[in-house]
Design a protein around this motif. Sequence first.
Motif, PDB file in Angstrom:
ATOM      1  N   UNK A 154      39.300  34.107  28.243  1.00  0.00           N
ATOM      2  CA  UNK A 154      38.342  33.077  28.683  1.00  0.00           C
ATOM      3  C   UNK A 154      38.489  32.840  30.186  1.00  0.00           C
TER       4      UNK A 154
ATOM      5  N   UNK B 139      39.623  35.009  32.373  1.00  0.00           N
ATOM      6  CA  UNK B 139      39.101  36.199  33.069  1.00  0.00           C
ATOM      7  C   UNK B 139      37.574  36.115  33.171  1.00  0.00           C
ATOM      8  N   UNK B 140      36.939  35.687  32.072  1.00  0.00           N
ATOM      9  CA  UNK B 140      35.477  35.521  32.102  1.00  0.00           C
ATOM     10  C   UNK B 140      35.063  34.439  33.100  1.00  0.00           C
TER      11      UNK B 140
ATOM     12  N   UNK C 107      36.626  33.623  35.770  1.00  0.00           N
ATOM     13  CA  UNK C 107      36.785  34.182  37.113  1.00  0.00           C
ATOM     14  C   UNK C 107      35.609  35.100  37.452  1.00  0.00           C
ATOM     15  N   UNK C 108      35.140  35.841  36.424  1.00  0.00           N
ATOM     16  CA  UNK C 108      34.034  36.761  36.674  1.00  0.00           C
ATOM     17  C   UNK C 108      32.730  36.007  36.955  1.00  0.00           C
TER      18      UNK C 108
END
Lengths: 100, 166
Positions: free
Chosen positions: A79, A81-82, A84-85
């Motif tokens: 979650x 990482x998403x 951050x994306x």
Amino acid sequence: MISSILYVLVSAVVAGVGVYGVISQRGAIRMLIAVELMFNAALLLLLTFSRFVNPLEGSVLALFAITLASAEVGVVVPIIVLLFRVFGTTDVTKASKMKR
Amino acid sequence: MYPIDYGSMVELGAFLALALIAVAFSILSVLTKDYVYSALSLGIVGISFAGLFATLGYGYIATFHLLVYVGAAVTFIAFSVVMMRELPEDYRSLKFVALAIGELFAILISASLLSGVAPVQLKPMPSLSELADTIVSTYWFPLLVLALSLATVIIEGLVIARREGR
């Protein structure tokens, strides 16, 4: 045999550091790490006191807790990482809107 | 003249070393600016906590903690943070408040728990077969729920990986 008081003191200090980390940081990864510190402290307390009551039940509970904590990391890190994306940052204050 | 108990001294020395490492690296994991060092510090805290579990007599739990928690979870965090190189600012104004709350929390835990500690007899530690029997026979339903939740985590990972591939 080492006194239980020492174990309680160690877990209290580590839990205090975890609370400090959760409050003072706003990066999601660092908050997760602080929460994990508190989890470790709680686990040490559980095992310390289950020695006096029921070590078998305490061991079972600790095994389940460790597995669930690992699963929690497996959910939270993707979650983040998403996050951050999508937002380009893991700062939780900048991700106040759940937009794409 | 009392005889010197070298076994207890070694046990106490191991405990003090592990406790010192755990506290020092937990502080480092919160204070360091680099995410990678923060995650690695958490790994060292996990290893020292496994050692503390072993000094309590929970050898199986210590092994499990090393394998599952440090080996999988913390390593996963450490590899994931490599993808997110950023240095977020922290709440400067909240730092002292957070420090006070953290210290208060530690004092409250110590005070509340130590006031209830009484010198009682330790119970015998369970064997591995006893532990496995109890999990499979008594705690079969939580085990099932745990297996389902782990399967859910795998599905979540697959979904996110597919999303990345698009």
